[in-house]
Design a protein around this motif. Structure first.
Motif, PDB file in Angstrom:
ATOM      1  N   GLN A 288      -5.318   9.929  -6.040  1.00  0.00           N
ATOM      2  CA  GLN A 288      -4.079   9.320  -5.846  1.00  0.00           C
ATOM      3  C   GLN A 288      -3.457   8.408  -6.424  1.00  0.00           C
ATOM      4  N   SER A 289      -3.826   7.445  -6.766  1.00  0.00           N
ATOM      5  CA  SER A 289      -3.202   6.657  -7.400  1.00  0.00           C
ATOM      6  C   SER A 289      -2.467   6.682  -9.381  1.00  0.00           C
ATOM      7  N   GLU A 290      -3.144   7.438  -9.685  1.00  0.00           N
ATOM      8  CA  GLU A 290      -2.891   7.937 -11.565  1.00  0.00           C
ATOM      9  C   GLU A 290      -1.777   9.047 -11.347  1.00  0.00           C
TER      10      GLU A 290
ATOM     11  N   ASP B 213      -3.724  -8.404 -11.261  1.00  0.00           N
ATOM     12  CA  ASP B 213      -4.686  -8.340 -11.975  1.00  0.00           C
ATOM     13  C   ASP B 213      -5.567  -9.084 -10.133  1.00  0.00           C
ATOM     14  N   SER B 214      -6.141  -8.391  -9.708  1.00  0.00           N
ATOM     15  CA  SER B 214      -6.355  -8.290  -8.335  1.00  0.00           C
ATOM     16  C   SER B 214      -7.763  -8.995  -8.198  1.00  0.00           C
TER      17      SER B 214
ATOM     18  N   GLY C 172       0.787  -1.049  -0.066  1.00  0.00           N
ATOM     19  CA  GLY C 172       0.069  -0.231  -0.521  1.00  0.00           C
ATOM     20  C   GLY C 172       0.721   1.095  -0.101  1.00  0.00           C
ATOM     21  N   PHE C 173       2.094   1.236  -0.524  1.00  0.00           N
ATOM     22  CA  PHE C 173       2.661   1.940  -0.650  1.00  0.00           C
ATOM     23  C   PHE C 173       3.623   2.561  -1.337  1.00  0.00           C
TER      24      PHE C 173
ATOM     25  N   LEU D  28       4.541  -2.704  -7.602  1.00  0.00           N
ATOM     26  CA  LEU D  28       3.302  -3.752  -7.633  1.00  0.00           C
ATOM     27  C   LEU D  28       2.528  -2.608  -8.137  1.00  0.00           C
ATOM     28  N   HIS D  29       1.662  -3.356  -9.178  1.00  0.00           N
ATOM     29  CA  HIS D  29      -0.325  -2.400  -9.685  1.00  0.00           C
ATOM     30  C   HIS D  29      -0.590  -3.247  -9.155  1.00  0.00           C
ATOM     31  N   LEU D  30      -1.736  -3.274  -8.131  1.00  0.00           N
ATOM     32  CA  LEU D  30      -2.509  -4.516  -8.228  1.00  0.00           C
ATOM     33  C   LEU D  30      -4.201  -3.153  -8.404  1.00  0.00           C
ATOM     34  N   VAL D  31      -4.224  -4.559 -10.052  1.00  0.00           N
ATOM     35  CA  VAL D  31      -5.886  -3.727 -10.154  1.00  0.00           C
ATOM     36  C   VAL D  31      -7.460  -4.629  -9.646  1.00  0.00           C
TER      37      VAL D  31
END
Length: 153
Positions: free
Chosen positions: A110-112, A129-130, A48-49, A70-73
């Motif tokens: 905030q993520s983009e 893909d989560s 988460g950071f 690592l980006h969980l989509v």
């Protein structure tokens, strides 16, 4: 934690929280950096950071450029469903529909910019893909972990 250990930094953070203020990004990264030192230079996965572009910039300034992101989509409807299920199973009072919708909106907002900063800084981003089951998610995370060896989660 620094607050529990009653360190000078912990007392500063406790005061900020008692006043109902937000702890600054730079201070959060300072706390994180102190915690990271306890792992003796091992590679870490920070769950988460960074949560914001400021977190990413402050992290780079204090700790160096991240090795990987690592980006969980996940579909927003699936996120909402999971948060509301968590409210039922864990009894979290802050997991209301209204709060969940707000959290997802803040995440989206905030993520983009954070992802844009990571791309511009040439930090490799692995998307996972989560939206599937916990087992599918864990399988994907373990595969990434095998690639990273010696990581502490």
């Amino acid at each position: 934690s620094e607050v529990e250990a009653d360190t000078p930094l912990g007392r500063e953070v406790a005061g900020i929280m008692l006043r109902g203020e937000l702890v600054s990004s730079a201070l959060i990264v300072t706390l994180l950096r102190r915690r990271m030192r306890s792992f003796g230079g091992r590679r870490l996965l920070l769950d988460g950071f960074p949560r914001s572009r400021d977190n990413a910039i402050d992290f780079e300034a204090q700790c160096g450029r991240p090795e990987l992101a690592l980006h969980l989509v996940c579909d927003e409807e699936k996120m909402l469903e999971r948060i509301l299920r968590r409210a039922q199973t864990e009894g979290r009072a802050d997991d209301t529909r209204k709060a969940a919708v707000r959290r997802i909106a803040v995440y989206r907002q905030q993520s983009e910019p954070t992802l844009e900063w990571l791309r511009a800084s040439r930090v490799p981003i692995v998307e996972l893909d989560s939206s599937g089951s916990r087992e599918e998610m864990w399988s994907g995370l373990k595969a990434i972990g095998r690639l990273m060896r010696n990581i502490v989660i």
